[in-house]
Write a protein that holds these residues in place. Structure first.
Motif, PDB file in Angstrom:
ATOM      1  N   PRO A   1      21.528 -30.404  30.087  1.00 36.26           N
ATOM      2  CA  PRO A   1      21.697 -31.462  31.080  1.00 36.26           C
ATOM      3  C   PRO A   1      21.083 -32.773  30.584  1.00 36.26           C
ATOM      4  N   HIS A   2      21.609 -33.880  31.112  1.00 37.07           N
ATOM      5  CA  HIS A   2      21.098 -35.195  30.716  1.00 37.07           C
ATOM      6  C   HIS A   2      19.757 -35.479  31.352  1.00 37.07           C
ATOM      7  N   TYR A   3      19.585 -34.898  32.549  1.00 38.93           N
ATOM      8  CA  TYR A   3      18.348 -35.168  33.285  1.00 38.93           C
ATOM      9  C   TYR A   3      18.116 -34.053  34.288  1.00 38.93           C
ATOM     10  N   ILE A   4      16.908 -33.925  34.773  1.00 35.75           N
ATOM     11  CA  ILE A   4      16.582 -32.953  35.813  1.00 35.75           C
ATOM     12  C   ILE A   4      15.798 -33.683  36.898  1.00 35.75           C
ATOM     13  N   VAL A   5      16.321 -33.671  38.103  1.00 33.45           N
ATOM     14  CA  VAL A   5      15.627 -34.332  39.208  1.00 33.45           C
ATOM     15  C   VAL A   5      14.697 -33.317  39.875  1.00 33.45           C
ATOM     16  N   ALA A   6      13.403 -33.642  39.887  1.00 32.26           N
ATOM     17  CA  ALA A   6      12.434 -32.723  40.476  1.00 32.26           C
ATOM     18  C   ALA A   6      12.221 -33.030  41.957  1.00 32.26           C
TER      19      ALA A   6
ATOM     20  N   TYR B   1      14.940 -40.901  42.990  1.00 31.18           N
ATOM     21  CA  TYR B   1      15.237 -39.668  42.256  1.00 31.18           C
ATOM     22  C   TYR B   1      14.178 -39.578  41.189  1.00 31.18           C
ATOM     23  N   SER B   2      13.346 -38.546  41.262  1.00 35.55           N
ATOM     24  CA  SER B   2      12.231 -38.479  40.334  1.00 35.55           C
ATOM     25  C   SER B   2      12.462 -37.364  39.315  1.00 35.55           C
ATOM     26  N   PHE B   3      12.511 -37.749  38.039  1.00 38.52           N
ATOM     27  CA  PHE B   3      12.770 -36.784  36.970  1.00 38.52           C
ATOM     28  C   PHE B   3      11.563 -35.870  36.739  1.00 38.52           C
ATOM     29  N   SER B   4      11.843 -34.702  36.183  1.00 36.96           N
ATOM     30  CA  SER B   4      10.785 -33.748  35.894  1.00 36.96           C
ATOM     31  C   SER B   4       9.949 -34.164  34.681  1.00 36.96           C
ATOM     32  N   ARG B   5      10.494 -35.092  33.872  1.00 40.25           N
ATOM     33  CA  ARG B   5       9.753 -35.645  32.733  1.00 40.25           C
ATOM     34  C   ARG B   5      10.460 -36.917  32.316  1.00 40.25           C
ATOM     35  N   ASN B   6       9.970 -37.570  31.265  1.00 42.58           N
ATOM     36  CA  ASN B   6      10.629 -38.776  30.782  1.00 42.58           C
ATOM     37  C   ASN B   6      11.878 -38.417  29.976  1.00 42.58           C
ATOM     38  N   PHE B   7      13.050 -38.800  30.487  1.00 46.21           N
ATOM     39  CA  PHE B   7      14.293 -38.497  29.785  1.00 46.21           C
ATOM     40  C   PHE B   7      14.870 -39.724  29.080  1.00 46.21           C
ATOM     41  N   GLY B   8      14.252 -40.875  29.280  1.00 47.57           N
ATOM     42  CA  GLY B   8      14.759 -42.098  28.654  1.00 47.57           C
ATOM     43  C   GLY B   8      15.634 -42.911  29.587  1.00 47.57           C
ATOM     44  N   LYS B   9      15.734 -44.198  29.289  1.00 50.29           N
ATOM     45  CA  LYS B   9      16.468 -45.106  30.175  1.00 50.29           C
ATOM     46  C   LYS B   9      17.947 -44.740  30.279  1.00 50.29           C
ATOM     47  N   GLU B  10      18.522 -44.269  29.171  1.00 54.43           N
ATOM     48  CA  GLU B  10      19.938 -43.911  29.206  1.00 54.43           C
ATOM     49  C   GLU B  10      20.196 -42.811  30.233  1.00 54.43           C
ATOM     50  N   ALA B  11      19.328 -41.800  30.231  1.00 57.56           N
ATOM     51  CA  ALA B  11      19.474 -40.698  31.177  1.00 57.56           C
ATOM     52  C   ALA B  11      19.260 -41.200  32.600  1.00 57.56           C
TER      53      ALA B  11
ATOM     54  N   ILE C   1      18.064 -48.798  39.672  1.00 54.85           N
ATOM     55  CA  ILE C   1      16.903 -49.371  38.983  1.00 54.85           C
ATOM     56  C   ILE C   1      16.112 -48.262  38.285  1.00 54.85           C
ATOM     57  N   PRO C   2      16.235 -48.138  36.948  1.00 53.65           N
ATOM     58  CA  PRO C   2      15.442 -47.150  36.226  1.00 53.65           C
ATOM     59  C   PRO C   2      13.987 -47.615  36.147  1.00 53.65           C
ATOM     60  N   CYS C   3      13.057 -46.721  36.442  1.00 55.21           N
ATOM     61  CA  CYS C   3      11.646 -47.118  36.417  1.00 55.21           C
ATOM     62  C   CYS C   3      10.824 -46.135  35.601  1.00 55.21           C
ATOM     63  N   PHE C   4      10.134 -46.643  34.636  1.00 57.31           N
ATOM     64  CA  PHE C   4       9.218 -45.817  33.862  1.00 57.31           C
ATOM     65  C   PHE C   4       7.882 -46.547  33.820  1.00 57.31           C
ATOM     66  N   ASN C   5       6.896 -46.005  34.495  1.00 56.01           N
ATOM     67  CA  ASN C   5       5.587 -46.656  34.610  1.00 56.01           C
ATOM     68  C   ASN C   5       5.690 -48.105  35.086  1.00 56.01           C
TER      69      ASN C   5
ATOM     70  N   ASP D   1      11.683 -42.247  35.963  1.00 54.49           N
ATOM     71  CA  ASP D   1      11.919 -41.531  34.713  1.00 54.49           C
ATOM     72  C   ASP D   1      10.622 -40.920  34.176  1.00 54.49           C
ATOM     73  N   GLY D   2      10.051 -40.000  34.933  1.00 58.74           N
ATOM     74  CA  GLY D   2       8.859 -39.299  34.465  1.00 58.74           C
ATOM     75  C   GLY D   2       7.654 -40.199  34.269  1.00 58.74           C
ATOM     76  N   SER D   3       7.435 -41.131  35.177  1.00 57.47           N
ATOM     77  CA  SER D   3       6.280 -42.037  35.044  1.00 57.47           C
ATOM     78  C   SER D   3       4.978 -41.260  35.152  1.00 57.47           C
ATOM     79  N   THR D   4       3.961 -41.770  34.453  1.00 57.74           N
ATOM     80  CA  THR D   4       2.654 -41.112  34.528  1.00 57.74           C
ATOM     81  C   THR D   4       1.704 -41.922  35.407  1.00 57.74           C
ATOM     82  N   ASP D   5       2.184 -43.030  35.949  1.00 61.46           N
ATOM     83  CA  ASP D   5       1.333 -43.820  36.836  1.00 61.46           C
ATOM     84  C   ASP D   5       1.758 -43.593  38.297  1.00 61.46           C
ATOM     85  N   ARG D   6       1.473 -44.533  39.191  1.00 58.41           N
ATOM     86  CA  ARG D   6       1.749 -44.310  40.604  1.00 58.41           C
ATOM     87  C   ARG D   6       3.165 -44.702  41.034  1.00 58.41           C
TER      88      ARG D   6
END
Ligand code: UDP
Ligand code: MG
Length: 315
Positions: A299-304, A65-75, A7-11, A42-47
Protein backbone atom coordinates in the motif's frame (compact mmCIF):
# COMPACT_ATOMS: atom_id res chain seq x y z
CA UNK A 1 -20.07 22.74 -5.91
CA UNK A 2 -17.68 21.17 -3.48
CA UNK A 3 -14.05 22.12 -3.07
CA UNK A 4 -11.55 19.83 -1.35
CA UNK A 5 -8.25 21.22 -0.11
CA UNK A 6 -5.49 18.73 0.61
CA UNK A 7 -2.71 19.75 2.97
CA UNK A 8 0.13 17.27 3.66
CA UNK A 9 1.68 17.94 7.06
CA UNK A 10 4.89 16.56 8.45
CA UNK A 11 5.98 18.16 11.72
CA UNK A 12 4.02 21.33 11.07
CA UNK A 13 2.70 22.12 14.55
CA UNK A 14 3.92 25.73 14.30
CA UNK A 15 2.71 26.37 10.77
CA UNK A 16 -0.74 24.80 11.15
CA UNK A 17 -2.51 27.63 13.01
CA UNK A 18 -1.28 30.08 10.33
CA UNK A 19 -2.47 28.04 7.39
CA UNK A 20 -5.78 27.29 9.08
CA UNK A 21 -6.41 30.96 9.72
CA UNK A 22 -5.57 31.75 6.10
CA UNK A 23 -7.83 28.96 4.81
CA UNK A 24 -10.75 30.20 6.88
CA UNK A 25 -10.21 33.70 5.52
CA UNK A 26 -10.16 32.52 1.92
CA UNK A 27 -13.14 30.20 2.46
CA UNK A 28 -15.19 33.18 3.58
CA UNK A 29 -14.63 34.70 0.14
CA UNK A 30 -15.80 31.48 -1.49
CA UNK A 31 -19.22 31.29 0.09
CA UNK A 32 -20.77 29.61 -2.96
CA UNK A 33 -18.62 26.51 -2.43
CA UNK A 34 -18.97 23.76 0.11
CA UNK A 35 -15.43 23.33 1.40
CA UNK A 36 -13.53 20.54 3.13
CA UNK A 37 -9.96 20.63 4.40
CA UNK A 38 -8.12 17.33 4.28
CA UNK A 39 -5.08 17.46 6.51
CA UNK A 40 -2.82 14.45 6.03
CA UNK A 41 -0.57 13.94 9.03
CA UNK A 42 2.41 12.16 7.52
CA UNK A 43 3.76 10.49 10.65
CA UNK A 44 4.74 13.69 12.46
CA UNK A 45 6.74 13.32 15.64
CA UNK A 46 5.62 16.65 17.08
CA UNK A 47 2.16 17.87 18.16
CA UNK A 48 0.74 18.09 14.63
CA UNK A 49 -1.95 15.47 15.29
CA UNK A 50 -3.03 17.14 18.53
CA UNK A 51 -3.33 20.48 16.77
CA UNK A 52 -5.35 18.86 13.99
CA UNK A 53 -7.71 17.25 16.49
CA UNK A 54 -8.24 20.60 18.18
CA UNK A 55 -9.04 22.23 14.84
CA UNK A 56 -11.39 19.38 13.91
CA UNK A 57 -13.30 19.61 17.18
CA UNK A 58 -14.23 23.23 16.52
CA UNK A 59 -14.69 23.13 12.75
CA UNK A 60 -16.41 20.27 10.95
CA UNK A 61 -14.86 21.23 7.61
CA UNK A 62 -11.59 19.86 9.00
CA UNK A 63 -10.86 16.22 8.26
CA UNK A 64 -7.62 14.65 9.32
CA UNK A 65 -5.97 11.42 8.23
CA UNK A 66 -3.05 10.39 10.36
CA UNK A 67 -0.52 7.94 8.91
CA UNK A 68 0.98 5.13 10.96
CA UNK A 69 4.46 6.45 10.07
CA UNK A 70 6.15 8.88 7.70
CA UNK A 71 5.33 7.76 4.16
CA UNK A 72 6.54 10.90 2.37
CA UNK A 73 4.77 13.82 0.76
CA UNK A 74 3.91 11.86 -2.38
CA UNK A 75 2.00 9.28 -0.34
CA UNK A 76 0.32 12.04 1.66
CA UNK A 77 -0.91 13.73 -1.51
CA UNK A 78 -2.12 10.39 -2.84
CA UNK A 79 -4.09 9.73 0.35
CA UNK A 80 -5.62 13.17 -0.10
CA UNK A 81 -6.63 12.46 -3.70
CA UNK A 82 -8.14 9.11 -2.71
CA UNK A 83 -10.24 10.63 0.05
CA UNK A 84 -11.24 13.96 -1.50
CA UNK A 85 -14.70 13.99 -2.97
CA UNK A 86 -14.98 17.57 -4.15
CA UNK A 87 -15.79 18.60 -7.72
CA UNK A 88 -12.63 20.63 -7.48
CA UNK A 89 -9.56 19.51 -5.59
CA UNK A 90 -6.45 21.49 -4.67
CA UNK A 91 -3.21 20.48 -2.97
CA UNK A 92 -1.10 22.92 -1.01
CA UNK A 93 1.81 22.92 1.43
CA UNK A 94 1.21 23.59 5.09
CA UNK A 95 3.87 26.29 5.30
CA UNK A 96 1.99 28.95 3.27
CA UNK A 97 4.56 28.72 0.48
CA UNK A 98 1.55 27.92 -1.68
CA UNK A 99 -0.59 30.97 -0.85
CA UNK A 100 -4.26 29.98 -0.38
CA UNK A 101 -5.09 33.58 -1.30
CA UNK A 102 -4.55 32.55 -4.94
CA UNK A 103 -7.51 30.15 -4.77
CA UNK A 104 -10.29 32.58 -5.78
CA UNK A 105 -8.31 33.55 -8.86
CA UNK A 106 -7.60 29.90 -9.68
CA UNK A 107 -11.28 29.03 -9.36
CA UNK A 108 -12.19 31.90 -11.64
CA UNK A 109 -9.84 30.59 -14.31
CA UNK A 110 -11.08 27.01 -14.07
CA UNK A 111 -14.70 28.17 -14.14
CA UNK A 112 -14.21 29.72 -17.56
CA UNK A 113 -14.36 26.10 -18.72
CA UNK A 114 -11.27 26.45 -20.88
CA UNK A 115 -8.99 24.58 -18.49
CA UNK A 116 -9.12 21.38 -16.43
CA UNK A 117 -6.49 22.49 -14.01
CA UNK A 118 -4.70 25.58 -12.78
CA UNK A 119 -1.11 24.92 -11.80
CA UNK A 120 1.35 27.29 -10.23
CA UNK A 121 4.99 28.02 -10.80
CA UNK A 122 7.27 30.38 -9.04
CA UNK A 123 9.10 32.81 -11.25
CA UNK A 124 12.06 33.20 -8.93
CA UNK A 125 13.81 31.09 -6.39
CA UNK A 126 14.53 33.76 -3.84
CA UNK A 127 15.62 32.59 -0.42
CA UNK A 128 17.04 29.37 -1.86
CA UNK A 129 20.75 28.52 -1.82
CA UNK A 130 22.20 29.39 -5.30
CA UNK A 131 23.78 25.97 -5.70
CA UNK A 132 20.42 24.30 -5.18
CA UNK A 133 18.81 26.56 -7.79
CA UNK A 134 21.59 25.71 -10.23
CA UNK A 135 21.12 21.96 -9.87
CA UNK A 136 17.35 22.31 -9.98
CA UNK A 137 17.61 24.12 -13.33
CA UNK A 138 19.91 21.41 -14.74
CA UNK A 139 17.49 18.74 -13.56
CA UNK A 140 14.55 20.31 -15.40
CA UNK A 141 16.64 20.70 -18.55
CA UNK A 142 17.70 17.06 -18.51
CA UNK A 143 14.38 15.49 -17.62
CA UNK A 144 12.52 17.44 -20.28
CA UNK A 145 14.99 16.25 -22.89
CA UNK A 146 14.73 12.59 -21.99
CA UNK A 147 11.12 12.02 -20.96
CA UNK A 148 7.74 12.58 -22.54
CA UNK A 149 6.05 14.00 -19.44
CA UNK A 150 6.66 17.70 -19.73
CA UNK A 151 7.79 19.04 -16.41
CA UNK A 152 7.82 22.78 -15.95
CA UNK A 153 10.78 24.45 -14.22
CA UNK A 154 9.71 26.05 -10.97
CA UNK A 155 6.40 24.18 -10.99
CA UNK A 156 5.00 23.61 -7.53
CA UNK A 157 2.71 20.82 -6.46
CA UNK A 158 0.13 23.53 -5.69
CA UNK A 159 -2.73 23.05 -8.15
CA UNK A 160 -6.43 23.13 -8.53
CA UNK A 161 -7.96 20.32 -10.53
CA UNK A 162 -11.28 19.11 -11.80
CA UNK A 163 -12.74 15.81 -10.68
CA UNK A 164 -11.83 14.06 -13.97
CA UNK A 165 -8.19 14.87 -13.49
CA UNK A 166 -8.16 13.68 -9.88
CA UNK A 167 -9.75 10.39 -10.94
CA UNK A 168 -7.00 9.95 -13.51
CA UNK A 169 -4.36 10.55 -10.85
CA UNK A 170 -5.92 8.07 -8.43
CA UNK A 171 -6.04 5.53 -11.24
CA UNK A 172 -2.29 5.86 -11.76
CA UNK A 173 -1.56 3.82 -8.68
CA UNK A 174 2.14 3.19 -9.25
CA UNK A 175 4.12 2.77 -6.07
CA UNK A 176 7.00 5.06 -7.01
CA UNK A 177 5.21 8.34 -7.32
CA UNK A 178 6.69 11.48 -8.81
CA UNK A 179 3.74 13.85 -8.90
CA UNK A 180 5.33 16.53 -11.04
CA UNK A 181 5.74 13.88 -13.72
CA UNK A 182 2.31 12.33 -13.16
CA UNK A 183 0.56 15.70 -13.55
CA UNK A 184 2.40 16.22 -16.81
CA UNK A 185 1.90 12.68 -18.06
CA UNK A 186 -1.88 12.53 -17.67
CA UNK A 187 -2.24 15.61 -19.85
CA UNK A 188 -5.43 17.74 -19.64
CA UNK A 189 -5.55 21.46 -20.31
CA UNK A 190 -3.50 23.29 -17.72
CA UNK A 191 -3.26 26.99 -17.06
CA UNK A 192 0.05 28.11 -15.53
CA UNK A 193 -0.16 30.81 -12.94
CA UNK A 194 3.11 32.48 -11.97
CA UNK A 195 3.86 34.02 -8.64
CA UNK A 196 6.81 35.25 -6.62
CA UNK A 197 8.41 32.74 -4.31
CA UNK A 198 7.38 33.14 -0.68
CA UNK A 199 9.45 31.89 2.20
CA UNK A 200 8.20 29.39 4.70
CA UNK A 201 6.08 30.99 7.44
CA UNK A 202 7.41 28.88 10.30
CA UNK A 203 9.28 25.66 10.94
CA UNK A 204 11.94 24.20 8.68
CA UNK A 205 12.09 22.68 5.24
CA UNK A 206 12.13 18.87 5.17
CA UNK A 207 14.45 18.78 2.19
CA UNK A 208 18.20 18.81 2.15
CA UNK A 209 20.49 18.56 -0.83
CA UNK A 210 20.88 14.79 -0.70
CA UNK A 211 17.12 14.20 -0.45
CA UNK A 212 16.54 16.50 -3.41
CA UNK A 213 19.22 14.68 -5.38
CA UNK A 214 17.54 11.33 -4.75
CA UNK A 215 14.18 12.88 -5.64
CA UNK A 216 15.66 14.06 -8.94
CA UNK A 217 17.03 10.59 -9.74
CA UNK A 218 13.61 9.14 -8.88
CA UNK A 219 11.99 11.56 -11.27
CA UNK A 220 14.30 10.53 -14.07
CA UNK A 221 14.02 6.79 -13.46
CA UNK A 222 10.23 7.03 -13.21
CA UNK A 223 9.69 8.98 -16.38
CA UNK A 224 12.45 8.07 -18.77
CA UNK A 225 14.06 4.94 -20.20
CA UNK A 226 16.90 6.88 -21.76
CA UNK A 227 19.48 6.02 -19.04
CA UNK A 228 18.92 2.33 -19.82
CA UNK A 229 19.85 2.80 -23.44
CA UNK A 230 22.96 4.74 -22.40
CA UNK A 231 24.46 1.39 -21.42
CA UNK A 232 23.94 -0.06 -24.88
CA UNK A 233 25.24 3.04 -26.67
CA UNK A 234 28.27 3.16 -24.39
CA UNK A 235 28.87 -0.53 -25.05
CA UNK A 236 28.77 -0.08 -28.83
CA UNK A 237 31.12 2.89 -28.64
CA UNK A 238 33.63 1.07 -26.45
CA UNK A 239 33.58 -2.00 -28.69
CA UNK A 240 34.39 0.21 -31.62
CA UNK A 241 37.24 1.91 -29.76
CA UNK A 242 38.71 -1.41 -28.65
CA UNK A 243 38.54 -2.69 -32.22
CA UNK A 244 40.69 0.19 -33.38
CA UNK A 245 43.04 -0.37 -30.45
CA UNK A 246 43.47 -4.02 -31.44
CA UNK A 247 44.41 -3.10 -35.00
CA UNK A 248 46.83 -0.51 -33.65
CA UNK A 249 48.52 -3.06 -31.38
CA UNK A 250 48.85 -5.67 -34.16
CA UNK A 251 50.29 -3.20 -36.63
CA UNK A 252 52.76 -1.94 -34.05
CA UNK A 253 53.84 -5.51 -33.27
CA UNK A 254 54.46 -6.24 -36.95
CA UNK A 255 56.53 -3.12 -37.50
CA UNK A 256 58.51 -2.74 -34.25
CA UNK A 257 58.60 -6.24 -32.76
CA UNK A 258 57.47 -6.98 -29.22
CA UNK A 259 59.04 -5.03 -26.37
CA UNK A 260 57.09 -5.90 -23.23
CA UNK A 261 55.75 -2.68 -21.80
CA UNK A 262 52.45 -0.86 -21.52
CA UNK A 263 51.58 -1.99 -18.00
CA UNK A 264 50.41 1.49 -17.00
CA UNK A 265 48.08 1.91 -19.97
CA UNK A 266 46.67 -1.55 -19.33
CA UNK A 267 45.77 -0.68 -15.76
CA UNK A 268 44.12 2.52 -16.91
CA UNK A 269 42.04 0.69 -19.47
CA UNK A 270 40.95 -2.01 -17.05
CA UNK A 271 39.83 0.44 -14.37
CA UNK A 272 38.12 2.63 -16.95
CA UNK A 273 36.12 -0.24 -18.41
CA UNK A 274 35.40 -1.59 -14.92
CA UNK A 275 34.02 1.79 -13.91
CA UNK A 276 31.77 2.03 -16.91
CA UNK A 277 30.46 -1.48 -16.39
CA UNK A 278 29.61 -0.82 -12.77
CA UNK A 279 27.96 2.46 -13.70
CA UNK A 280 25.75 0.72 -16.25
CA UNK A 281 24.88 -2.04 -13.82
CA UNK A 282 23.97 0.67 -11.33
CA UNK A 283 21.55 2.19 -13.83
CA UNK A 284 19.95 -1.19 -14.43
CA UNK A 285 19.81 -1.71 -10.67
CA UNK A 286 17.85 1.52 -10.28
CA UNK A 287 15.19 0.34 -12.71
CA UNK A 288 15.19 -3.16 -11.30
CA UNK A 289 14.66 -1.93 -7.75
CA UNK A 290 11.71 0.20 -8.88
CA UNK A 291 10.24 -2.80 -10.66
CA UNK A 292 10.78 -4.90 -7.54
CA UNK A 293 8.86 -2.44 -5.38
CA UNK A 294 6.06 -2.18 -7.94
CA UNK A 295 5.58 -5.95 -8.09
CA UNK A 296 5.19 -6.18 -4.31
CA UNK A 297 2.06 -4.07 -4.53
CA UNK A 298 2.47 -2.68 -1.05
CA UNK A 299 0.00 0.00 0.00
CA UNK A 300 1.03 3.61 -0.57
CA UNK A 301 0.01 4.62 2.91
CA UNK A 302 -1.68 3.34 6.06
CA UNK A 303 -4.08 5.57 7.96
CA UNK A 304 -3.94 4.85 11.69
CA UNK A 305 -6.38 7.51 12.84
CA UNK A 306 -8.97 9.72 11.20
CA UNK A 307 -12.21 11.58 11.84
CA UNK A 308 -13.60 10.68 8.40
CA UNK A 309 -16.53 8.28 8.73
CA UNK A 310 -15.83 6.51 5.46
CA UNK A 311 -12.09 6.79 4.97
CA UNK A 312 -10.05 5.00 2.35
CA UNK A 313 -7.55 3.89 4.94
CA UNK A 314 -5.20 1.87 2.78
CA UNK A 315 -4.49 2.26 -0.89
N1 UDP B 1 5.79 16.92 3.82
C1 UDP B 1 5.16 15.71 4.07
N2 UDP B 1 5.93 14.58 4.27
C2 UDP B 1 7.29 14.62 4.21
C3 UDP B 1 7.91 15.87 3.92
C4 UDP B 1 7.14 16.98 3.75
O1 UDP B 1 3.93 15.64 4.13
O2 UDP B 1 7.92 13.59 4.39
C5 UDP B 1 4.96 18.14 3.63
C6 UDP B 1 5.32 19.31 4.53
O3 UDP B 1 4.65 19.24 5.76
C7 UDP B 1 4.86 20.49 3.69
C8 UDP B 1 5.10 20.02 2.27
O4 UDP B 1 5.16 18.60 2.32
O5 UDP B 1 3.48 20.77 3.86
C9 UDP B 1 6.35 20.61 1.65
O6 UDP B 1 7.46 20.40 2.50
P1 UDP B 1 8.58 21.50 2.71
O7 UDP B 1 7.95 22.83 2.94
O8 UDP B 1 9.49 20.99 3.76
O9 UDP B 1 9.32 21.50 1.30
P2 UDP B 1 9.87 22.77 0.47
O10 UDP B 1 8.73 23.75 0.40
O11 UDP B 1 11.02 23.28 1.26
O12 UDP B 1 10.23 22.20 -0.85
MG1 MG C 1 7.82 24.54 1.91
Amino acid sequence: MKLSLIIPCFNEEVALPFIYEELVKVSAQLAEYEIEYLFINDGSTDRTLTVLKELASSDDRVKYYSFSRNFGKEAAMYAGFCNADGDYVAVMDADLQDPPSLLPQMLEIINTGEYDSVATRRVNREGEPPIRSFFARQFYKIINKISDADIVDGARDFRLMKREMVDAIVELNEYNRFSKGIFGWIGFRTYWLSYQNVERIAGETKWNFWKLFKYAIDGIVNFSQVPLSLASYGGVLLTFVSFIAIIFVIVRRLIWGDPVNGWASLVCIITFIGGIQLFCMGIMGQYLSKTYLETKKRPHYIVAETNDEEPIKIK
